[in-house]
Design a protein around this motif. Structure first.
Motif, PDB file in Angstrom:
ATOM      1  N   LEU A 122       0.812  -1.215   0.000  1.00 37.75           N
ATOM      2  CA  LEU A 122       0.000   0.000   0.000  1.00 37.75           C
ATOM      3  C   LEU A 122       0.847   1.267   0.000  1.00 37.75           C
ATOM      4  CD1 LEU A 122      -2.790  -0.960   2.543  1.00 37.75           C
ATOM      5  CD2 LEU A 122      -2.969  -0.795   0.073  1.00 37.75           C
ATOM      6  N   ARG A 123       2.000   1.238   0.650  1.00 40.32           N
ATOM      7  CA  ARG A 123       2.833   2.441   0.726  1.00 40.32           C
ATOM      8  C   ARG A 123       3.257   2.914  -0.658  1.00 40.32           C
ATOM      9  NH1 ARG A 123       3.233  -0.869   4.425  1.00 40.32           N
ATOM     10  NH2 ARG A 123       4.897  -2.143   3.688  1.00 40.32           N
ATOM     11  N   LEU A 124       3.399   2.000  -1.586  1.00 39.06           N
ATOM     12  CA  LEU A 124       3.833   2.383  -2.929  1.00 39.06           C
ATOM     13  C   LEU A 124       2.718   3.055  -3.716  1.00 39.06           C
ATOM     14  CD1 LEU A 124       6.002  -0.700  -3.862  1.00 39.06           C
ATOM     15  CD2 LEU A 124       6.752   1.529  -3.023  1.00 39.06           C
ATOM     16  N   GLN A 125       1.485   2.981  -3.225  1.00 32.73           N
ATOM     17  CA  GLN A 125       0.365   3.631  -3.898  1.00 32.73           C
ATOM     18  C   GLN A 125       0.241   5.102  -3.508  1.00 32.73           C
ATOM     19  OE1 GLN A 125      -2.892   1.129  -2.769  1.00 32.73           O
ATOM     20  NE2 GLN A 125      -2.387  -0.448  -4.258  1.00 32.73           N
ATOM     21  N   LEU A 126       0.997   5.538  -2.534  1.00 35.09           N
ATOM     22  CA  LEU A 126       0.958   6.942  -2.126  1.00 35.09           C
ATOM     23  C   LEU A 126       1.581   7.816  -3.199  1.00 35.09           C
ATOM     24  CD1 LEU A 126       2.175   6.665   1.575  1.00 35.09           C
ATOM     25  CD2 LEU A 126      -0.143   7.139   0.801  1.00 35.09           C
ATOM     26  N   ARG A 142       4.895   9.718   0.086  1.00 32.93           N
ATOM     27  CA  ARG A 142       5.930   8.719   0.377  1.00 32.93           C
ATOM     28  C   ARG A 142       7.142   9.377   1.012  1.00 32.93           C
ATOM     29  NH1 ARG A 142       4.986   6.597  -5.031  1.00 32.93           N
ATOM     30  NH2 ARG A 142       7.130   7.165  -5.521  1.00 32.93           N
ATOM     31  N   ALA A 143       7.458  10.594   0.581  1.00 34.39           N
ATOM     32  CA  ALA A 143       8.590  11.323   1.164  1.00 34.39           C
ATOM     33  C   ALA A 143       8.333  11.616   2.634  1.00 34.39           C
ATOM     34  CB  ALA A 143       8.845  12.614   0.395  1.00 34.39           C
ATOM     35  N   VAL A 144       7.103  11.971   2.978  1.00 33.47           N
ATOM     36  CA  VAL A 144       6.761  12.238   4.377  1.00 33.47           C
ATOM     37  C   VAL A 144       6.969  10.979   5.206  1.00 33.47           C
ATOM     38  CG1 VAL A 144       4.862  12.779   5.954  1.00 33.47           C
ATOM     39  CG2 VAL A 144       5.166  14.125   3.883  1.00 33.47           C
ATOM     40  N   ILE A 152       0.884  11.814   9.681  1.00 33.74           N
ATOM     41  CA  ILE A 152       1.285  10.523   9.122  1.00 33.74           C
ATOM     42  C   ILE A 152       0.297   9.438   9.535  1.00 33.74           C
ATOM     43  CG2 ILE A 152       3.056   8.709   9.250  1.00 33.74           C
ATOM     44  CD1 ILE A 152       5.089  11.092   9.457  1.00 33.74           C
ATOM     45  N   ARG A 153      -0.083   9.441  10.825  1.00 34.72           N
ATOM     46  CA  ARG A 153      -1.050   8.464  11.316  1.00 34.72           C
ATOM     47  C   ARG A 153      -2.372   8.599  10.565  1.00 34.72           C
ATOM     48  NH1 ARG A 153      -1.162  10.087  16.255  1.00 34.72           N
ATOM     49  NH2 ARG A 153       0.831   9.141  16.710  1.00 34.72           N
ATOM     50  N   SER A 154      -2.809   9.830  10.338  1.00 38.61           N
ATOM     51  CA  SER A 154      -4.066  10.083   9.630  1.00 38.61           C
ATOM     52  C   SER A 154      -3.990   9.563   8.196  1.00 38.61           C
ATOM     53  CB  SER A 154      -4.362  11.574   9.644  1.00 38.61           C
ATOM     54  OG  SER A 154      -5.460  11.867   8.827  1.00 38.61           O
ATOM     55  N   ARG A 155      -2.890   9.809   7.532  1.00 40.19           N
ATOM     56  CA  ARG A 155      -2.745   9.368   6.146  1.00 40.19           C
ATOM     57  C   ARG A 155      -2.716   7.845   6.059  1.00 40.19           C
ATOM     58  NH1 ARG A 155       0.939  13.677   2.865  1.00 40.19           N
ATOM     59  NH2 ARG A 155       0.023  15.540   3.797  1.00 40.19           N
ATOM     60  N   ILE A 156      -2.052   7.213   6.987  1.00 39.66           N
ATOM     61  CA  ILE A 156      -2.021   5.754   6.988  1.00 39.66           C
ATOM     62  C   ILE A 156      -3.408   5.193   7.245  1.00 39.66           C
ATOM     63  CG2 ILE A 156      -1.151   3.733   8.268  1.00 39.66           C
ATOM     64  CD1 ILE A 156       1.489   5.324   8.577  1.00 39.66           C
ATOM     65  N   ASP A 157      -4.131   5.788   8.173  1.00 44.87           N
ATOM     66  CA  ASP A 157      -5.519   5.361   8.438  1.00 44.87           C
ATOM     67  C   ASP A 157      -6.380   5.520   7.190  1.00 44.87           C
ATOM     68  OD1 ASP A 157      -4.839   4.725  11.028  1.00 44.87           O
ATOM     69  OD2 ASP A 157      -5.693   6.573  11.883  1.00 44.87           O
ATOM     70  N   ASP A 158      -6.186   6.637   6.464  1.00 44.21           N
ATOM     71  CA  ASP A 158      -6.953   6.870   5.226  1.00 44.21           C
ATOM     72  C   ASP A 158      -6.666   5.776   4.200  1.00 44.21           C
ATOM     73  OD1 ASP A 158      -8.068   9.150   6.269  1.00 44.21           O
ATOM     74  OD2 ASP A 158      -6.769  10.537   5.161  1.00 44.21           O
TER      75      ASP A 158
END
Length: 51
Positions: free
Chosen positions: A2-6, A11-13, A41-47
């Motif tokens: 999933l991280r690669l879909q950012l 991804r830089a953050v 960062i936590r919010s973006r990961i949750d999203d």
């Protein structure tokens, strides 16, 4: 992964947060800024996980 879909900026953050965790947080960085970035960062990961 999933991280690669950012987007590249997102991804830089995440990458910067990971690197900071390895190096330890800089003493000259205000805690409010660190806390705000951690929350973001936590919010973006949750999203990502929620779709």
């Amino acid at each position: 992964m999933l991280r690669l879909q950012l987007a590249p900026a997102d991804r830089a953050v995440v990458a910067n947060a990971i690197l900071a965790s390895l190096d330890g947080l800089r003493d000259d960085e205000p805690s409010k800024v660190r806390d705000a970035w951690s929350d973001e960062i936590r919010s973006r990961i949750d999203d990502i996980h929620s779709g």
